[in-house]
Design a protein around this motif. Structure first.
Motif, PDB file in Angstrom:
ATOM      1  N   ALA A   1       7.717   9.361  23.213  1.00 19.31           N
ATOM      2  CA  ALA A   1       6.406   8.731  23.422  1.00 19.31           C
ATOM      3  C   ALA A   1       6.289   8.188  24.842  1.00 19.31           C
ATOM      4  O   ALA A   1       5.246   8.330  25.493  1.00 19.31           O
ATOM      5  CB  ALA A   1       6.189   7.627  22.395  1.00 19.31           C
ATOM      6  N   PHE A   2       7.352   7.571  25.364  1.00 18.66           N
ATOM      7  CA  PHE A   2       7.355   7.122  26.756  1.00 18.66           C
ATOM      8  C   PHE A   2       7.158   8.312  27.691  1.00 18.66           C
ATOM      9  O   PHE A   2       6.361   8.251  28.634  1.00 18.66           O
ATOM     10  CB  PHE A   2       8.673   6.421  27.107  1.00 18.66           C
TER      11      PHE A   2
ATOM     12  N   SER B   1      -7.023  13.299  28.008  1.00 16.60           N
ATOM     13  CA  SER B   1      -5.603  12.953  27.936  1.00 16.60           C
ATOM     14  C   SER B   1      -5.322  11.981  26.784  1.00 16.60           C
ATOM     15  O   SER B   1      -4.301  12.096  26.113  1.00 16.60           O
ATOM     16  CB  SER B   1      -5.129  12.365  29.263  1.00 16.60           C
ATOM     17  N   TRP B   2      -6.228  11.022  26.527  1.00 16.99           N
ATOM     18  CA  TRP B   2      -6.029  10.099  25.401  1.00 16.99           C
ATOM     19  C   TRP B   2      -6.129  10.840  24.077  1.00 16.99           C
ATOM     20  O   TRP B   2      -5.351  10.615  23.156  1.00 16.99           O
ATOM     21  CB  TRP B   2      -7.045   8.965  25.440  1.00 16.99           C
ATOM     22  N   ARG B   3      -7.085  11.737  23.985  1.00 20.18           N
ATOM     23  CA  ARG B   3      -7.270  12.480  22.736  1.00 20.18           C
ATOM     24  C   ARG B   3      -6.102  13.410  22.437  1.00 20.18           C
ATOM     25  O   ARG B   3      -5.877  13.778  21.297  1.00 20.18           O
ATOM     26  CB  ARG B   3      -8.574  13.255  22.780  1.00 20.18           C
TER      27      ARG B   3
ATOM     28  N   ARG C   1       8.231   0.566  15.060  1.00 18.58           N
ATOM     29  CA  ARG C   1       8.862   1.128  13.855  1.00 18.58           C
ATOM     30  C   ARG C   1       9.039   2.631  13.982  1.00 18.58           C
ATOM     31  O   ARG C   1       8.614   3.407  13.130  1.00 18.58           O
ATOM     32  CB  ARG C   1       8.064   0.789  12.615  1.00 18.58           C
ATOM     33  N   LEU C   2       9.684   3.029  15.085  1.00 19.25           N
ATOM     34  CA  LEU C   2       9.968   4.430  15.360  1.00 19.25           C
ATOM     35  C   LEU C   2      11.467   4.610  15.515  1.00 19.25           C
ATOM     36  O   LEU C   2      12.204   3.647  15.710  1.00 19.25           O
ATOM     37  CB  LEU C   2       9.289   4.875  16.667  1.00 19.25           C
TER      38      LEU C   2
ATOM     39  N   ALA D   1       0.121  10.037  17.889  1.00 16.32           N
ATOM     40  CA  ALA D   1      -0.111   8.701  17.316  1.00 16.32           C
ATOM     41  C   ALA D   1       0.968   7.725  17.775  1.00 16.32           C
ATOM     42  O   ALA D   1       0.683   6.547  18.022  1.00 16.32           O
ATOM     43  CB  ALA D   1      -0.132   8.788  15.793  1.00 16.32           C
ATOM     44  N   GLN D   2       2.184   8.206  17.927  1.00 12.21           N
ATOM     45  CA  GLN D   2       3.274   7.341  18.382  1.00 12.21           C
ATOM     46  C   GLN D   2       3.033   6.872  19.813  1.00 12.21           C
ATOM     47  O   GLN D   2       3.268   5.703  20.142  1.00 12.21           O
ATOM     48  CB  GLN D   2       4.620   8.069  18.300  1.00 12.21           C
TER      49      GLN D   2
END
Length: 159
Positions: free
Chosen positions: A76-77, A28-30, A67-68, A34-35
């Motif tokens: 991302a959330f 899941s992490w992989r 910075r998004l 990136a955001q």
């Protein structure tokens, strides 16, 4: 050099964010963007050792810190929640007289609000199965339409 008290603990240790190896090596992490990874680190920075479940972080704050764009931070959330890294403890709202940010819980750590143990839901996430293509034998064994179901081409009229 930090000074130590009688029990051997340093008095002024610099706070840090720990990302254990099992978290970094899980599928899941992989699969995170990136955001989403950057956002997870920023949320983990706000954890002080006793506020898990009460970590206030709004989409607008996340957009400013990481910075998004605001919509990218919201995605991302959503990605972190979908893959099990975060749980929403209390939704944010603009309906109060003052703004109220959403409060989050890191699932890798025990909840300080309810006392629940760490769920580590991200360890149970699996990538979706890829779509299967039809094999030649499946195409060959497909039923043939009966006669009369296909309309013939219209005939041309003679001039």
């Amino acid at each position: 050099m930090p000074r130590h008290n009688l029990k051997g603990r340093s008095r002024r240790a610099e706070p840090f964010v720990m990302l254990p190896r099992y978290l970094l090596e899980c599928p899941s992490w992989r699969s995170l963007s990136a955001q989403a990874r950057a956002l997870y680190v920023h949320i983990a920075v706000r954890y002080n050792g006793r506020n898990n479940g009460c970590i206030a972080f709004s989409v607008r704050d996340a957009a400013a810190e990481c910075r998004l764009a605001k919509d990218t931070a919201a995605r991302a959330f959503a990605e972190l929640v979908e893959k099990g890294f975060l749980e929403l403890a209390q939704p944010g709202a603009f309906s109060f007289k003052t703004r109220h940010a959403a409060e989050w819980r890191l699932t890798a750590l025990p909840c300080d609000r309810t006392g629940a143990p760490a769920s580590k839901a991200f360890m149970r996430w699996r990538p979706p199965d890829p779509p299967r293509s039809e094999t030649r034998s499946q195409k060959r064994d497909a039923p043939v339409p009966q006669s009369g179901t296909v309309t013939p081409f219209p005939r041309r009229k003679a001039c």
